[in-house]
Write a protein that holds these residues in place. Structure first.
Motif, PDB file in Angstrom:
ATOM      1  N   ASP A  84      -4.051  37.379  43.659  1.00  0.00           N
ATOM      2  CA  ASP A  84      -5.059  37.077  44.669  1.00  0.00           C
ATOM      3  C   ASP A  84      -6.005  38.275  44.797  1.00  0.00           C
ATOM      4  O   ASP A  84      -5.648  39.297  45.354  1.00  0.00           O
ATOM      5  CB  ASP A  84      -4.359  36.783  46.000  1.00  0.00           C
ATOM      6  CG  ASP A  84      -5.345  36.427  47.098  1.00  0.00           C
ATOM      7  OD1 ASP A  84      -6.568  36.497  46.857  1.00  0.00           O
ATOM      8  OD2 ASP A  84      -4.893  36.066  48.196  1.00  0.00           O
ATOM      9  N   LYS A  86      -8.463  38.802  46.612  1.00  0.00           N
ATOM     10  CA  LYS A  86      -8.948  39.140  47.956  1.00  0.00           C
ATOM     11  C   LYS A  86      -7.856  39.755  48.812  1.00  0.00           C
ATOM     12  O   LYS A  86      -8.059  40.040  49.985  1.00  0.00           O
ATOM     13  CB  LYS A  86      -9.482  37.874  48.640  1.00  0.00           C
ATOM     14  CG  LYS A  86     -10.738  37.334  48.003  1.00  0.00           C
ATOM     15  CD  LYS A  86     -11.810  37.124  49.036  1.00  0.00           C
ATOM     16  CE  LYS A  86     -13.165  37.072  48.371  1.00  0.00           C
ATOM     17  NZ  LYS A  86     -14.172  36.406  49.172  1.00  0.00           N
ATOM     18  N   PHE A  87      -6.677  39.929  48.257  1.00  0.00           N
ATOM     19  CA  PHE A  87      -5.574  40.435  49.060  1.00  0.00           C
ATOM     20  C   PHE A  87      -5.866  41.866  49.523  1.00  0.00           C
ATOM     21  O   PHE A  87      -6.286  42.711  48.737  1.00  0.00           O
ATOM     22  CB  PHE A  87      -4.268  40.410  48.266  1.00  0.00           C
ATOM     23  CG  PHE A  87      -3.057  40.578  49.139  1.00  0.00           C
ATOM     24  CD1 PHE A  87      -2.395  39.471  49.623  1.00  0.00           C
ATOM     25  CD2 PHE A  87      -2.615  41.837  49.498  1.00  0.00           C
ATOM     26  CE1 PHE A  87      -1.297  39.621  50.456  1.00  0.00           C
ATOM     27  CE2 PHE A  87      -1.517  41.996  50.340  1.00  0.00           C
ATOM     28  CZ  PHE A  87      -0.857  40.885  50.814  1.00  0.00           C
ATOM     29  N   PRO A  88      -5.644  42.149  50.816  1.00  0.00           N
ATOM     30  CA  PRO A  88      -5.949  43.483  51.339  1.00  0.00           C
ATOM     31  C   PRO A  88      -4.891  44.517  50.971  1.00  0.00           C
ATOM     32  O   PRO A  88      -3.996  44.799  51.751  1.00  0.00           O
ATOM     33  CB  PRO A  88      -5.999  43.261  52.853  1.00  0.00           C
ATOM     34  CG  PRO A  88      -5.083  42.109  53.092  1.00  0.00           C
ATOM     35  CD  PRO A  88      -5.186  41.238  51.871  1.00  0.00           C
ATOM     36  N   ILE A  89      -4.975  45.055  49.776  1.00  0.00           N
ATOM     37  CA  ILE A  89      -4.012  46.073  49.374  1.00  0.00           C
ATOM     38  C   ILE A  89      -4.733  47.094  48.498  1.00  0.00           C
ATOM     39  O   ILE A  89      -5.636  46.745  47.736  1.00  0.00           O
ATOM     40  CB  ILE A  89      -2.813  45.415  48.631  1.00  0.00           C
ATOM     41  CG1 ILE A  89      -1.677  46.435  48.399  1.00  0.00           C
ATOM     42  CG2 ILE A  89      -3.249  44.790  47.324  1.00  0.00           C
ATOM     43  CD1 ILE A  89      -0.369  45.795  47.941  1.00  0.00           C
TER      44      ILE A  89
ATOM     45  N   SER B  36      -3.633  37.109  54.900  1.00  0.00           N
ATOM     46  CA  SER B  36      -3.506  37.727  53.583  1.00  0.00           C
ATOM     47  C   SER B  36      -2.796  36.797  52.620  1.00  0.00           C
ATOM     48  O   SER B  36      -3.125  36.710  51.452  1.00  0.00           O
ATOM     49  CB  SER B  36      -2.707  39.022  53.681  1.00  0.00           C
ATOM     50  OG  SER B  36      -3.291  39.874  54.610  1.00  0.00           O
ATOM     51  N   ARG B  38      -2.697  33.592  52.829  1.00  0.00           N
ATOM     52  CA  ARG B  38      -3.367  32.281  52.786  1.00  0.00           C
ATOM     53  C   ARG B  38      -2.439  31.159  53.241  1.00  0.00           C
ATOM     54  O   ARG B  38      -2.333  30.121  52.583  1.00  0.00           O
ATOM     55  CB  ARG B  38      -3.881  31.982  51.377  1.00  0.00           C
ATOM     56  CG  ARG B  38      -4.909  32.990  50.899  1.00  0.00           C
ATOM     57  CD  ARG B  38      -5.341  32.674  49.491  1.00  0.00           C
ATOM     58  NE  ARG B  38      -6.157  33.753  48.950  1.00  0.00           N
ATOM     59  CZ  ARG B  38      -7.474  33.695  48.811  1.00  0.00           C
ATOM     60  NH1 ARG B  38      -8.129  32.627  49.187  1.00  0.00           N
ATOM     61  NH2 ARG B  38      -8.134  34.714  48.302  1.00  0.00           N
ATOM     62  N   LEU B 157       4.833  43.466  52.530  1.00  0.00           N
ATOM     63  CA  LEU B 157       3.549  43.628  51.846  1.00  0.00           C
ATOM     64  C   LEU B 157       3.654  43.228  50.375  1.00  0.00           C
ATOM     65  O   LEU B 157       2.820  42.492  49.848  1.00  0.00           O
ATOM     66  CB  LEU B 157       3.085  45.084  51.974  1.00  0.00           C
ATOM     67  CG  LEU B 157       1.846  45.483  51.190  1.00  0.00           C
ATOM     68  CD1 LEU B 157       0.605  44.753  51.715  1.00  0.00           C
ATOM     69  CD2 LEU B 157       1.608  46.998  51.267  1.00  0.00           C
ATOM     70  N   ALA B 160       4.149  39.479  49.927  1.00  0.00           N
ATOM     71  CA  ALA B 160       2.916  38.754  50.225  1.00  0.00           C
ATOM     72  C   ALA B 160       1.911  38.905  49.087  1.00  0.00           C
ATOM     73  O   ALA B 160       1.213  37.966  48.733  1.00  0.00           O
ATOM     74  CB  ALA B 160       2.311  39.264  51.536  1.00  0.00           C
ATOM     75  N   PHE B 161       1.874  40.088  48.492  1.00  0.00           N
ATOM     76  CA  PHE B 161       0.887  40.340  47.440  1.00  0.00           C
ATOM     77  C   PHE B 161       1.262  39.649  46.131  1.00  0.00           C
ATOM     78  O   PHE B 161       0.436  39.005  45.495  1.00  0.00           O
ATOM     79  CB  PHE B 161       0.753  41.850  47.209  1.00  0.00           C
ATOM     80  CG  PHE B 161      -0.122  42.188  46.031  1.00  0.00           C
ATOM     81  CD1 PHE B 161      -1.457  41.796  46.009  1.00  0.00           C
ATOM     82  CD2 PHE B 161       0.380  42.890  44.951  1.00  0.00           C
ATOM     83  CE1 PHE B 161      -2.271  42.107  44.932  1.00  0.00           C
ATOM     84  CE2 PHE B 161      -0.428  43.200  43.870  1.00  0.00           C
ATOM     85  CZ  PHE B 161      -1.752  42.802  43.855  1.00  0.00           C
ATOM     86  N   PHE B 218      -3.988  46.637  54.121  1.00  0.00           N
ATOM     87  CA  PHE B 218      -3.132  45.805  54.963  1.00  0.00           C
ATOM     88  C   PHE B 218      -2.825  46.449  56.318  1.00  0.00           C
ATOM     89  O   PHE B 218      -2.962  45.829  57.368  1.00  0.00           O
ATOM     90  CB  PHE B 218      -1.838  45.498  54.208  1.00  0.00           C
ATOM     91  CG  PHE B 218      -1.042  44.345  54.749  1.00  0.00           C
ATOM     92  CD1 PHE B 218      -1.385  43.047  54.458  1.00  0.00           C
ATOM     93  CD2 PHE B 218       0.071  44.573  55.548  1.00  0.00           C
ATOM     94  CE1 PHE B 218      -0.644  41.978  54.943  1.00  0.00           C
ATOM     95  CE2 PHE B 218       0.820  43.507  56.046  1.00  0.00           C
ATOM     96  CZ  PHE B 218       0.463  42.212  55.738  1.00  0.00           C
TER      97      PHE B 218
END
Lengths: 249, 269
Positions: A84, A86-89, B36, B38, B157, B160-161, B218
């Motif tokens: 993804d 757009k993932f905030p990482i 994050s 979705r 995290l 999720a990623f 994040f």
């Protein structure tokens, strides 16, 4: 010598539909195997079985003690198209996610951070350390994922199409890097670009529902046909009839 | 100004203020996870399904929030079960639970004798009528969420990623997914009194969208969305009090305006 992984008569399926049938393969520490085959032929499925993401419905995978005693024996670089964007990482966090040592005390954390810094440096991407993953180019992203795969000091590096979305220059650099890494670990490399990988890999596994193991890095069209392994032919150089460089017996 | 300070001497306003803080923290953290990953639509399904529990609780004369918690958790697990075990497409199983909960709620509210006084406040929220016990439940939820996220921040995290990578590294991904979906269910239900079933999704997404204008990390996203959520709920609360309009809707409206203004600011800068 004992193989690190012995894939023994393994059949893999999603919802009872067999993707790979009765596959046999031994993977050793010094191996550099190019995995080729058509789309949907089962290349990624094979990797998933090795990583323990998919249980065989028949046969077994035998891991050597060297593999079993490690918590993270495999360095995995998945297909980037599943990520993804757009993932905030941040890049730094992505790389650190490759290291999941059980005890997360201060000393381990420090080592982990230093390792991540070292890998960033080595790949020449220290400058993008704090950027978000979505802001990177294809080549930068693959470098980041290679760092993530390497941070746990794996015994076997498993790469699923690390050459997608990258330019030629990075591709060359990547394969050179893999050649050096191969001194320390076994490598399994899935690629569409059979022509390019042939000069780097040592052996070739043709995967299309079945697996044919070719103990050489050169392969002809006729052999591919015999293996029932139709692949997109990308001819490099001026030898139109061979996919890879010719045998030089 | 005098009038504003005087507000804080009122018991109802102190409670509203505290619930705004609690709502901001829980929605700031859980919302960041939802956005994050979705899974906003799943959260919407859980929220609306909880109305079934509210209806049944009304009918049986129990605490509506308890009914909502039971239904929210059941539907959260039900959606997972339908999707992963029964082979139903994920968006379809969400829709099934979403509408089933609403349907049950409507039926039970209808057959409950007499007038159901607080129904509107569950649908649209009323931060000015939050009770002591609800406040305690929100506080407990905040403690649970903060503890969970500080202990397992990295694992959450990483899952999720890239769930598959996490699985390959030996993290018990399924267990974490179940725990997190239960936390989502609890967050949604316990914040219903603030903005209501119909509007709660906004508290989990708009502050995050606003925060996302400024950071793509994040952790910073969690902190910033909590701040924006707090800003929105407090201003919304005050506006609704002085203008005498419904608080839930005002809070959402304020959140959207803040997002819009900052989006324009980012565009011209």
């Amino acid at each position: 010598m004992e193989p690190l992984i012995h894939i023994k008569d393994v059949t893999l399926a999603y919802d009872k539909e067999a993707i790979l049938e009765r596959v046999n393969l031994k993977i050793f520490q010094q191996d550099f195997i190019g995995v080729i085959g058509p789309n949907g032929g089962g290349k990624t499925t094979l990797l998933k079985a090795i990583l323990g993401l998919l249980k065989p419905i028949q046969g077994e995978l035998i891991f050597s003690d060297l593999i079993k005693k490690e918590k993270n024996p495999f360095g995995y670089l998945p297909q980037v198209r599943h990520i993804d964007k757009k993932f905030p990482i941040t890049v730094f966090d992505v790389i650190r996610s490759g290291n999941l040592s059980k005890k997360r005390n201060g000393a381990n954390k420090k080592v982990e951070k230093e390792k991540a810094e070292f890998l960033l440096e080595e790949m020449g991407i220290s400058a993008i350390k704090n950027q978000a993953i979505g802001e990177l180019s294809g080549g930068q992203m693959q470098r980041v994922f290679l760092c993530r795969a390497l941070i746990s000091d794996p015994k076997i590096l498993i790469l699923d199409e690390p050459d997608t979305f990258v330019d030629n220059r990075f591709e060359g650099e990547l394969y050179e890097k893999l050649r050096v890494l191969n001194d320390k670990m076994g490598i399994l490399l899935v690629s569409h670009d059979v022509g390019t990988i042939s000069s780097y890999v040592k052996t070739i596994a043709c995967v299309n529902k079945h697996l044919h193991y070719h103990l050489s890095n050169t392969i002809t069209n006729e052999q591919l046909e015999a293996y029932n392994c139709p692949i997109q032919i990308i001819s490099h150089g001026d030898v139109p009839h061979t996919v890879l460089k010719e045998h030089s017996h | 100004m005098q009038e504003l300070l005087e507000l804080f001497t009122y018991d109802f306003f102190q409670k509203a203020f505290l619930s705004a803080i609690f709502a901001s923290i829980s929605c700031g953290i859980i919302g960041t996870y939802i956005v994050s990953r979705r899974i906003v639509f799943i959260s919407g399904g859980i929220t609306h399904a909880s109305f079934g529990g509210i209806g049944i609780a009304f009918f049986l004369g129990l605490n509506p929030l308890l009914g909502a918690i039971v239904f929210a958790v059941l539907s959260a697990l039900g959606i997972q079960l339908f999707t992963h075990k029964a082979g139903i497409r994920e968006d379809s199983s969400i829709a099934i639970w979403w509408s089933l909960g609403m349907a049950l709620g409507i039926i039970f509210v209808f057959i409950t004798p007499g007038y159901t006084p607080n129904l509107m406040s569950y649908l649209f929220g009323n931060i000015l009528t939050v009770t002591n016990s609800e406040l305690w439940m929100m506080f407990a939820l905040n403690v649970v969420i903060l503890t969970f996220f500080s202990l397992f921040y990295r694992k959450v995290l990483y899952i999720a990623f890239d769930e598959e990578f996490a699985k390959a590294s030996g993290i018990p991904v399924a267990l974490y997914n179940y725990l997190l979906i239960i936390l989502i269910a609890l967050t949604v239900v316990l914040n219903i009194r603030v903005v209501g079933i119909i509007l709660i999704l906004s508290l989990l997404t708009i502050p995050q969208a606003t925060a996302n204008l400024f950071t793509k990390d994040f952790k910073k996203l969690i902190i910033l969305s909590t701040l924006f959520a707090f800003l929105g709920t407090i201003s919304g609360l005050l506006i609704s009090y002085f203008a005498n309009i419904p608080s839930g809707a005002t809070i959402i409206f304020t959140l959207v305006i803040v997002f819009g203004l900052l989006r324009i600011y980012k565009y011209f800068r």
